[in-house]
Design a protein around this motif. Structure first.
Motif, PDB file in Angstrom:
ATOM      1  N   GLY A  33       0.817  -1.265   0.106  1.00 50.28           N
ATOM      2  CA  GLY A  33      -0.062  -0.195  -0.164  1.00 50.28           C
ATOM      3  C   GLY A  33       0.880   1.231  -0.087  1.00 50.28           C
ATOM      4  O   GLY A  33       0.447   2.386   0.530  1.00 50.28           O
ATOM      5  N   LYS A  34       2.151   1.301  -0.567  1.00 45.36           N
ATOM      6  CA  LYS A  34       3.119   2.340  -0.351  1.00 45.36           C
ATOM      7  C   LYS A  34       3.309   2.997  -1.704  1.00 45.36           C
ATOM      8  O   LYS A  34       3.887   3.743  -1.884  1.00 45.36           O
ATOM      9  CB  LYS A  34       4.298   1.708   0.230  1.00 45.36           C
ATOM     10  N   MET A  35       2.446   2.679  -2.767  1.00 43.05           N
ATOM     11  CA  MET A  35       2.700   3.125  -4.079  1.00 43.05           C
ATOM     12  C   MET A  35       1.864   4.446  -4.218  1.00 43.05           C
ATOM     13  O   MET A  35       0.734   4.464  -4.076  1.00 43.05           O
ATOM     14  CB  MET A  35       2.390   2.162  -5.023  1.00 43.05           C
ATOM     15  N   ASP A  36       2.671   5.542  -4.406  1.00 41.21           N
ATOM     16  CA  ASP A  36       1.687   6.706  -4.371  1.00 41.21           C
ATOM     17  C   ASP A  36       1.711   7.272  -5.786  1.00 41.21           C
ATOM     18  O   ASP A  36       2.552   6.944  -6.617  1.00 41.21           O
ATOM     19  CB  ASP A  36       2.533   7.820  -3.502  1.00 41.21           C
ATOM     20  N   ILE A  37       0.353   7.690  -6.033  1.00 41.29           N
ATOM     21  CA  ILE A  37       0.154   8.320  -7.371  1.00 41.29           C
ATOM     22  C   ILE A  37       0.361   9.752  -7.158  1.00 41.29           C
ATOM     23  O   ILE A  37      -0.211  10.481  -6.349  1.00 41.29           O
ATOM     24  CB  ILE A  37      -1.259   7.983  -7.760  1.00 41.29           C
ATOM     25  N   VAL A  38       1.364  10.026  -8.075  1.00 42.32           N
ATOM     26  CA  VAL A  38       1.727  11.585  -8.010  1.00 42.32           C
ATOM     27  C   VAL A  38       1.298  12.263  -9.138  1.00 42.32           C
ATOM     28  O   VAL A  38       1.979  12.475 -10.133  1.00 42.32           O
ATOM     29  CB  VAL A  38       3.360  11.797  -8.109  1.00 42.32           C
ATOM     30  N   PRO A  39       0.149  13.050  -9.210  1.00 36.11           N
ATOM     31  CA  PRO A  39      -0.448  13.876 -10.176  1.00 36.11           C
ATOM     32  C   PRO A  39       0.293  15.202 -10.556  1.00 36.11           C
ATOM     33  O   PRO A  39       0.545  15.737  -9.598  1.00 36.11           O
ATOM     34  CB  PRO A  39      -1.942  14.118 -10.149  1.00 36.11           C
ATOM     35  N   VAL A  40       0.726  15.148 -11.598  1.00 39.35           N
ATOM     36  CA  VAL A  40       1.187  16.782 -11.884  1.00 39.35           C
ATOM     37  C   VAL A  40       0.765  17.147 -13.592  1.00 39.35           C
ATOM     38  O   VAL A  40       0.247  16.253 -14.146  1.00 39.35           O
ATOM     39  CB  VAL A  40       2.809  16.686 -12.401  1.00 39.35           C
ATOM     40  N   GLU A  41       1.109  18.241 -14.063  1.00 37.86           N
ATOM     41  CA  GLU A  41       0.688  18.955 -15.160  1.00 37.86           C
ATOM     42  C   GLU A  41       1.796  18.199 -16.053  1.00 37.86           C
ATOM     43  O   GLU A  41       2.790  18.291 -15.875  1.00 37.86           O
ATOM     44  CB  GLU A  41       0.673  20.361 -15.268  1.00 37.86           C
ATOM     45  N   TYR A  42       1.147  17.752 -17.140  1.00 44.55           N
ATOM     46  CA  TYR A  42       1.957  17.023 -18.232  1.00 44.55           C
ATOM     47  C   TYR A  42       1.309  17.116 -19.722  1.00 44.55           C
ATOM     48  O   TYR A  42       0.235  17.529 -19.876  1.00 44.55           O
ATOM     49  CB  TYR A  42       2.301  15.622 -18.137  1.00 44.55           C
ATOM     50  N   GLU A  43       2.337  16.888 -20.563  1.00 45.27           N
ATOM     51  CA  GLU A  43       1.585  17.113 -22.082  1.00 45.27           C
ATOM     52  C   GLU A  43       1.457  15.452 -22.556  1.00 45.27           C
ATOM     53  O   GLU A  43       2.513  14.632 -22.560  1.00 45.27           O
ATOM     54  CB  GLU A  43       2.558  17.826 -22.979  1.00 45.27           C
ATOM     55  N   PRO A  44       0.341  15.071 -22.925  1.00 45.14           N
ATOM     56  CA  PRO A  44       0.348  13.591 -23.135  1.00 45.14           C
ATOM     57  C   PRO A  44       1.147  13.347 -24.465  1.00 45.14           C
ATOM     58  O   PRO A  44       1.675  12.174 -24.366  1.00 45.14           O
ATOM     59  CB  PRO A  44      -1.321  13.545 -23.639  1.00 45.14           C
ATOM     60  N   MET A  45       1.515  14.254 -25.384  1.00 46.01           N
ATOM     61  CA  MET A  45       2.350  13.840 -26.570  1.00 46.01           C
ATOM     62  C   MET A  45       3.742  13.364 -26.142  1.00 46.01           C
ATOM     63  O   MET A  45       4.165  12.876 -26.788  1.00 46.01           O
ATOM     64  CB  MET A  45       2.348  14.864 -27.439  1.00 46.01           C
ATOM     65  N   SER A  46       4.301  13.817 -25.016  1.00 45.07           N
ATOM     66  CA  SER A  46       5.350  13.550 -24.378  1.00 45.07           C
ATOM     67  C   SER A  46       5.390  12.161 -24.218  1.00 45.07           C
ATOM     68  O   SER A  46       6.430  11.525 -24.323  1.00 45.07           O
ATOM     69  CB  SER A  46       5.901  14.317 -23.512  1.00 45.07           C
TER      70      SER A  46
END
Ligand code: ADP
Length: 255
Positions: A73-86
């Motif tokens: 249970g230690k996997m963190d999801i870290v949302p950030v701003e990003y470009e899907p094309m990258s």
């Protein structure tokens, strides 16, 4: 008692893989540096072998580390701003390299309307897509691998970002489709004996997708190929299309 034992196992795996990963990275890094030096041909070949042989155990260690983190249970999801094309750019470079020696065409079918800036965990999305694309390149010897990215607008500034990977490889038997996402499961081990892997990739991919509130699907015709797909809700930051072309009607693509 069972839970305690299981936690200890995950803890042990996480520590062990971490302890191995650090020196493995040093081995690969030092081999890379050595290759930049002037070396006699035999020595260059030895160092090149050290570098390429170190990559497989590093992949396995990374898989085990991720798997045990998820279990604990230690996997963190870290949302950030990003470009899907990258994401697509990075995947294209890796897949192209892996297919270099094969008669397999690599096709990207990207919807031009995907918003060019999203909010989500691009690192984990790339990890899931890369695992699926790597499998497609591993199990396909001729024909094509198609990577699709498209989206469906949703309410309140979100979209459902969808990926699909289709291949014309060996395919998967109907009765094996359910087993695919189990950990340490490799199908047809006789036929695929020479193909590397841990059988953890898809288990990790499915769990990561669930952590991001998405779902993975698979369809296959044995002997003909597979289609793996997954979709994830993502927040839109900028709603301009990711691809824009001036005078597209004047442009031609050549194979
Ligand atoms: P591995 O690290 O062994 O690739 P995965 O969990 O990613 O582990 O895949 C598990 C098994 O599913 C593979 O060993 C293979 O038998 C089967 N598989 C996955 N993707 C494909 C594909 N595109 N075509 C045929 N078989 C596949």
């Amino acid at each position: 008692e069972i839970e305690r034992a299981n936690n200890m196992k995950s803890h042990f795996l996480a520590n062990m893989s971490h302890e191995i990963r650090t020196p493995m990275n040093a081995v690969i890094g030092m081999a890379e540096m050595a290759l930049r030096e002037k070396l006699p041909p035999a020595a260059r070949e030895y160092v090149r072998q050290i570098k390429s042989s170190s990559k497989a155990p590093l992949t396995i260690i990374n898989d085990i580390l991720d798997f045990s983190k998820i279990e604990a249970g230690k996997m963190d999801i870290v949302p950030v701003e990003y470009e899907p094309m990258s994401i697509i750019n990075d995947i294209a470079n890796i897949a192209e390299e892996r297919l270099k020696e094969k008669e397999v065409e690599l096709i990207f079918d990207i919807s031009p309307e995907i918003p060019n800036r999203l909010f989500g965990d691009n690192i984990r999305i790339k990890q899931v897509l890369l695992n699926i694309v790597n499998n497609a390149t591993k199990f396909t010897t001729k024909g094509q691998v198609v990577v699709r990215m498209y989206h469906e607008p949703q309410h309140d500034g979100r979209i459902l970002l969808r990926f699909a990977v289709e291949d014309t490889g060996i395919g998967i038997k109907e009765e094996d489709l359910q087993k695919l996402f189990n950990s340490f499961q490799q199908l047809d081990s006789k036929r695929n004996r020479n193909i590397e892997g841990t059988g953890l990739g898809l288990a990790i991919s499915r769990q990561l997708t669930h952590l991001m509130e998405g779902e993975v699907h698979v369809q296959s015709q044995y002997g003909k190929g597979c289609r793996f797909s997954f979709e994830l809700p993502q927040v839109v930051i900028r709603n301009e299309p990711g691809i824009s072309l001036k005078n597209p009607e004047k442009l031609r693509a050549f194979g």
